[in-house]
Design a protein around this motif. Structure first.
Motif, short mmCIF file in Angstrom:
data_model
loop_
_atom_site.label_atom_id
_atom_site.label_comp_id
_atom_site.label_asym_id
_atom_site.label_seq_id
_atom_site.Cartn_x
_atom_site.Cartn_y
_atom_site.Cartn_z
N PHE A 27 -9.77 0.28 2.94
CA PHE A 27 -8.69 0.05 3.85
C PHE A 27 -8.36 -1.52 4.14
CE2 PHE A 27 -6.95 0.13 8.24
CZ PHE A 27 -5.93 0.83 8.04
N ALA A 28 -9.48 -2.20 4.32
CA ALA A 28 -9.04 -3.66 4.49
C ALA A 28 -8.31 -4.11 3.63
CB ALA A 28 -10.43 -4.40 4.69
N ALA A 68 -5.05 7.03 8.28
CA ALA A 68 -5.49 5.51 8.57
C ALA A 68 -4.38 4.64 8.84
CB ALA A 68 -6.41 5.09 7.59
N GLU A 121 -14.02 1.76 4.97
CA GLU A 121 -13.65 0.50 5.66
C GLU A 121 -13.35 -0.60 4.76
OE1 GLU A 121 -13.70 -0.05 8.78
OE2 GLU A 121 -14.67 1.82 9.81
N GLN A 132 -4.70 -3.32 3.33
CA GLN A 132 -3.92 -3.67 4.19
C GLN A 132 -3.55 -5.17 3.74
OE1 GLN A 132 -6.23 -3.22 8.00
NE2 GLN A 132 -4.38 -2.13 8.70
N ARG A 181 -12.96 10.08 5.80
CA ARG A 181 -12.40 9.03 6.17
C ARG A 181 -12.31 8.04 5.32
NH1 ARG A 181 -13.72 5.79 11.66
NH2 ARG A 181 -13.78 7.71 12.54
N GLY A 233 -3.57 2.81 12.13
CA GLY A 233 -4.11 1.54 11.99
C GLY A 233 -5.41 1.09 11.79
N ARG A 234 -6.10 2.31 11.63
CA ARG A 234 -7.62 2.18 11.45
C ARG A 234 -8.04 3.28 10.93
NH1 ARG A 234 -9.88 5.33 15.12
NH2 ARG A 234 -8.49 5.78 16.94
N PRO A 235 -9.28 3.17 10.07
CA PRO A 235 -9.62 4.53 9.42
C PRO A 235 -10.24 5.76 10.56
CG PRO A 235 -10.82 2.68 8.55
CD PRO A 235 -10.13 2.07 9.56
#
Length: 309
Positions: free
Chosen positions: A239-240, A210, A236, A243, A233, A214-216
Motif C-alpha cells: 500500500f505504501a 484501502a 502495509e 501510494q 487486507r 486512505g489506509r489498509p
C-alpha cells in the motif's frame, strides 16, 4: 527478522534489478505473447508457465537467497505463495511448512505436498492460516516468510514486469491481479512511468477499499478467485508503494473473470486459474488503458473445467 524490521525497508527499483540477477539461475524467463482479440492488440505475459505454476516462486526465492540461511521456512498461503515457497525450499534444500485455509483447492494442496513440504490446513481464511503459521514460526531456527508484506518478496515479484519492459520497451501499461498487493507493488517499482493497472474482483477488493479509506482496512472475501486473491487486507508495504507510485484500481465481476478465463482457453489454449484471468477480464471490458498494454497471466494452479462447453 521481525515484522517491524521488514516493514521499515520499503523496496526500490534497484532492489527489483538486483532480484532479477539473484533469482535468474532458478526461474524461467517466461514468454511474452503478442496477441489480438477482436482486432485489439495486447501482450500476454505467460507467467503461468513459471516453475511452480505462478509468479510466486520469484519472491520466495529472492527472500530466501538474500537472507541468512535458516533451518526451516514457514509460511501461510491461499495456495500459490505456499507452492512458490515449497518449490523454492526444495530447490535450495530447505525444509518448509505451509499453512493453508481449509478452503484451499485440492490441486494446490496436492502440488504443495508433492514438493516434500509439510502442509497444514488451518482456519477458513488466509488470515487465520497466517496467524497459526506466525505462531509456529516463533521458534529457534525457523523463519516466517510473508506472502506479500515483505520487501524481498515484492522485489522478486517485480521481476515479472521488468522482463516485460526489457522485451518490449514500448509497452505503456501492465495489468496485474491484486491479492495482498505484492505483484502490483513490484510492478509499479519495475516499470518506471508506465501505468500499473491493479485489478481485483468486486468481492475481493482490499486495494480499492484501502484507497477509499486512505489506509489498509479489512475487506470482504467472497469470489471465484478468492483462493488466490483472498487476502482480507492489503499489505502495509504494497500500500505504501502504491501510494508513492499510484496504480489504476480496477474492479471486475466474477462473471467477467470466469468468461475471461474461458476465452483464454478458447483463443490461446491457456489454462489459467480464475485469479490469473482477472486482468484479462478488465482488458476485455475496456478498463485497461494504453496503446500497447500487457496483461500478466500470473498462475495456473487449479483443476478446472470451462464454464461453457
Amino acid at each position: 527478522m521481525t515484522a517491524t524490521a521488514l516493514h521499515s525497508a520499503v523496496p526500490t527499483t534497484a532492489d527489483v534489478t538486483e532480484a532479477a540477477v539473484t533469482i535468474r539461475p532458478y526461474v524461467r524467463r517466461t514468454p511474452l505473447l503478442d496477441a489480438q482479440v477482436d482486432g485489439r492488440r495486447l501482450l500476454l505475459k505467460l507467467e503461468h508457465l513459471q516453475r511452480s505454476g505462478s509468479f510466486k516462486l520469484r519472491g520466495a526465492l529472492n527472500a530466501m537467497l538474500t537472507r541468512p540461511r535458516v533451518a526451516h521456512v514457514v509460511t501461510a498461503s491461499g495456495g500459490n505463495h505456499g507452492l512458490g515457497v515449497a518449490t523454492a525450499a526444495s530447490i535450495l534444500g530447505l525444509p518448509a511448512t505451509v499453512f493453508v485455509p481449509n478452503t484451499v483447492p485440492a490441486g494446490k494442496a496436492r502440488r504443495i505436498e508433492a514438493t516434500g513440504a509439510r502442509l497444514v490446513r488451518h482456519g477458513a481464511t488466509y488470515a487465520e492460516a497466517a496467524a497459526a503459521a506466525t505462531e509456529a514460526a516463533d521458534r529457534p531456527g525457523h523463519c516466517y516468510l510473508h506472502a506479500y508484506d515483505d520487501p524481498a518478496v515484492i522485489a522478486g515479484q517485480g521481476t515479472v514486469a521488468a522482463e516485460v519492459v526489457a522485451d518490449v520497451p514500448e509497452v505503456d501499461a501492465i495489468a496485474v491481479s491484486v491479492g495482498g498487493g505484492g505483484l502490483a507493488a513490484g510492478t509499479a517499482l519495475a516499470i518506471g512511468p508506465r501505468a500499473t493497472v491493479a485489478v481485483e474482483p468486486y468481492d475481493c477488493q482490499c486495494l480499492a477499499d484501502a484507497l477509499t479509506a486512505g489506509r489498509p482496512v479489512d475487506c470482504q472475501v467472497n469470489s471465484a478467485a478468492a483462493s488466490a486473491l483472498g487476502a482480507t487486507r492489503i499489505g502495509e508495504l504494497p500500500f505504501a508503494i502504491l501510494q508513492q507510485r499510484p496504480a489504476d484500481s480496477v474492479l471486475v465481476t466474477d462473471a467477467e473473470l470466469l468468461a475471461a478465463r474461458d476465452l483464454l482457453w478458447e483463443h490461446f489454449r491457456i489454462a489459467a486459474e480464475p485469479a490469473a484471468a482477472v486482468p484479462f477480464a478488465a482488458w476485455l471490458a475496456g478498463r485497461v488503458s494504453g496503446r500497447l498494454p500487457c496483461v500478466v497471466i500470473c498462475g495456473a494452479n487449479t483443476d478446472w473445467t470451462p464454464t461453457h462447453t
